[in-house]
Enzyme design. Structure first.
Site, PDB file in Angstrom:
ATOM      1  N   ALA A  12       0.801  -1.227   0.000  1.00 42.00           N
ATOM      2  CA  ALA A  12       0.000   0.000   0.000  1.00 42.00           C
ATOM      3  C   ALA A  12       0.831   1.273   0.000  1.00 42.00           C
ATOM      4  O   ALA A  12       0.744   2.095  -0.926  1.00 42.00           O
ATOM      5  CB  ALA A  12      -0.954  -0.016   1.198  1.00 42.00           C
ATOM      6  N   CYS A  46      -6.409  -6.647   4.557  1.00 44.12           N
ATOM      7  CA  CYS A  46      -7.638  -6.584   5.364  1.00 44.12           C
ATOM      8  C   CYS A  46      -8.730  -7.497   4.801  1.00 44.12           C
ATOM      9  O   CYS A  46      -9.652  -7.888   5.522  1.00 44.12           O
ATOM     10  CB  CYS A  46      -8.169  -5.156   5.418  1.00 44.12           C
ATOM     11  SG  CYS A  46      -7.014  -3.965   6.144  1.00 44.12           S
ATOM     12  N   ARG A  73       3.585   1.576 -16.058  1.00 42.76           N
ATOM     13  CA  ARG A  73       3.644   3.004 -15.731  1.00 42.76           C
ATOM     14  C   ARG A  73       5.087   3.441 -15.483  1.00 42.76           C
ATOM     15  O   ARG A  73       5.336   4.424 -14.796  1.00 42.76           O
ATOM     16  CB  ARG A  73       2.778   3.283 -14.521  1.00 42.76           C
ATOM     17  CG  ARG A  73       1.346   2.796 -14.703  1.00 42.76           C
ATOM     18  CD  ARG A  73       0.455   3.206 -13.548  1.00 42.76           C
ATOM     19  NE  ARG A  73       0.243   4.639 -13.558  1.00 42.76           N
ATOM     20  CZ  ARG A  73       0.117   5.376 -12.452  1.00 42.76           C
ATOM     21  NH1 ARG A  73       0.221   4.813 -11.268  1.00 42.76           N
ATOM     22  NH2 ARG A  73      -0.085   6.677 -12.528  1.00 42.76           N
ATOM     23  N   ARG A 450     -25.447  14.039  24.182  1.00 41.57           N
ATOM     24  CA  ARG A 450     -26.325  14.755  25.108  1.00 41.57           C
ATOM     25  C   ARG A 450     -26.107  14.281  26.543  1.00 41.57           C
ATOM     26  O   ARG A 450     -26.037  15.076  27.484  1.00 41.57           O
ATOM     27  CB  ARG A 450     -27.784  14.545  24.707  1.00 41.57           C
ATOM     28  CG  ARG A 450     -28.207  15.254  23.436  1.00 41.57           C
ATOM     29  CD  ARG A 450     -29.646  14.957  23.099  1.00 41.57           C
ATOM     30  NE  ARG A 450     -30.564  15.540  24.077  1.00 41.57           N
ATOM     31  CZ  ARG A 450     -31.887  15.335  24.060  1.00 41.57           C
ATOM     32  NH1 ARG A 450     -32.428  14.564  23.134  1.00 41.57           N
ATOM     33  NH2 ARG A 450     -32.646  15.901  24.971  1.00 41.57           N
TER      34      ARG A 450
END
Length: 461
Positions: A12, A46, A73, A450
């Site tokens: 990655a 993952c 590339r 809240r």
């Protein structure tokens, strides 16, 4: 004059950096050489549990870009080639071709270290026996699937109850195995507070997974054929035809350590906001990203090691922009993560109680029960939300969610609030989407906010 960028690691962070740098600079301006010791590039680790469990049908579905596509590339990607030494003084790396054994030095003008993390494999007797599997790479996943296909037994033991452990428990359950999870902690999912982890453990037990907490594994027992037959703890033995390790990972930084590059207390490389490695040894020519680095926790202000593909890809984009002549930064993280085991969704972001205590923060906690949709709408599922807020200031410190469909991704609201340093009172005014099929009138995260406001106000004065 052309420069050379060398990248160590083809997954990655490394290949994102290489690809982004190539977008910014043509081959005649920047030569890119990348080394990967494995057989795959740019794959989703993952996704391995879902491939093993059969939800993803094919291994190649987990591959985002093949070596051939990278080479098209103008990236000189060298597979099955391991970098064995970094020489920052001479700006070069030594590599070994794993097929031929031949070695060579490659000079660099700029270096990217994206060596990832290594799974923990404790030195237990029998740990290397056939039938004991890690699940770090696609090769690991294939080896496990081959073992499942070859064995006649249907008993599986998972060691560890973190993200990988619970996901692999689900995968093996889908495969029809009797699954036992051995966890050394008091509850599964140590990334949650124990009260929230208990909800996960109870749900897993309800799914038919045998959850054993406070279990310290002492050895792997083998049969006459040398293969695994059981896992032993201090108190018992658990029969096993296959064992999966889900104990966690550590930064893979031995190369960096040997080169004298700076490491943090968690063993990861230390970088600045541009992902450039700090210190005089790196000499401004070395960047690092992915699971081998430590990152800034924006809530606690401390350095952390978090192994996630989301961060790795962002690191790669930042690095590629900077080495390609642009400018980008990675400011840090708030520690957001989601997972699931069968239909139970698990999410957290920010600090746990122990994290807040460790950095000296005074806080209040609240826990609420709500539903994923309006209570009268079909399919409304229960969820539990826990929230931490700083005492007196009311700043949100963390949120944890455990529930069924529609629970996990609600944590993203809290992640944004943490990044913006919002108070729980400010959160109550957030204009979130509402319709009965999607949420109660008061979203569960806002109900928790809240309640947290009330708890914080009670400490003022």
């Amino acid at each position: 004059m052309s420069e050379r960028l060398v990248v160590i690691g083809g997954d990655a962070a490394g290949m994102s950096a290489a690809s982004q740098a190539r977008r910014l600079k043509a081959p005649e301006e920047l030569e890119i050489v990348a080394f990967e010791r494995g057989s795959f590039t740019s794959f989703s680790a993952c996704g391995i549990p879902y491939w093993v469990g059969g939800e993803v049908s094919a291994r190649d579905d987990l591959i985002a870009r093949t070596p051939k596509e990278h080479r098209a590339r103008a990236i000189d990607l060298r597979m099955r080639t391991e970098v064995t030494e970094i020489d920052p003084a001479r700006r070069r790396v030594r590599s070994r071709d794993l097929a031929s054994g031949s070695e060579e030095w490659t000079a660099y003008d700029k270096l990217v270290i994206a060596t990832g993390a290594r799974p923990l494999r404790p030195p237990l007797p029998g740990i290397d026996a056939p039938g004991v599997h890690g699940v770090q790479t696609l090769g690991d996943g294939q080896a496990l699937l081959d073992r499942l296909a070859a064995t006649e037994g249907r008993r599986a033991v998972v060691i560890g109850a973190g993200y990988i452990g619970v996901e692999m428990a689900e995968a093996l359950l889908h495969r029809g195995y009797e699954v036992t999870v051995l966890n050394r902690g008091e509850q599964p999912m140590s990334t949650l507070d124990p009260d929230m982890g208990r909800l996960v453990g109870d749900a897993m037990s309800g799914m038919g997974i045998a959850m054993v907490n406070d279990a310290e594994v002492t050895k792997i027992l083998t049969g006459e054929d040398g293969a695994v037959r059981a896992v032993a703890t201090e108190d018992a033995e658990y029969p096993a035809d296959v064992v999966v390790l889900g104990i966690g990972v550590r930064p893979e930084t031995e190369l960096a350590r040997a080169a004298g590059l700076p490491l943090g207390e968690h063993g990861g490389l230390l970088t600045d906001l541009s992902m450039r490695v700090r210190g005089p040894v790196a000499d401004g020519a070395v960047w690092a990203g992915g699971d081998c680095v430590e990152v800034l926790d924006l809530v606690s202000g401390q350095q952390r090691h978090i192994a996630l593909g989301t961060h790795a890809n962002k690191h790669g984009q930042v690095i590629g922009s900077n080495v390609g002549g642009g400018y980008a930064t990675f400011p840090g993280v708030v520690g957001t993560a989601v997972s699931k085991v069968c239909d139970l969704e698990i999410a957290r972001t920010g600090l746990r109680e122990k994290d807040a205590k460790a950095v000296g923060l005074r806080y209040e906690t609240v826990t609420i029960e709500s539903t994923s949709r309006a209570g009268y709408y079909p399919g409304a599922a229960p969820m539990t939300v826990k929230m931490l807020a700083e005492r007196r200031t009311g700043r949100l410190l963390g949120t944890q969610i455990v529930g069924r469909e529609g629970a996990a991704k609600r944590v993203d609201v809290a992640a944004v609030a943490l990044t913006a340093r919002m108070t729980v009172e400010q959160m109550t005014a957030l204009d979130l989407g509402y319709a009965p099929p999607f949420s109660p009138v008061w979203d569960p995260v806002l109900v928790a906010a809240r309640k947290a406001v009330t708890a914080v106000r009670g400490t003022v004065g």
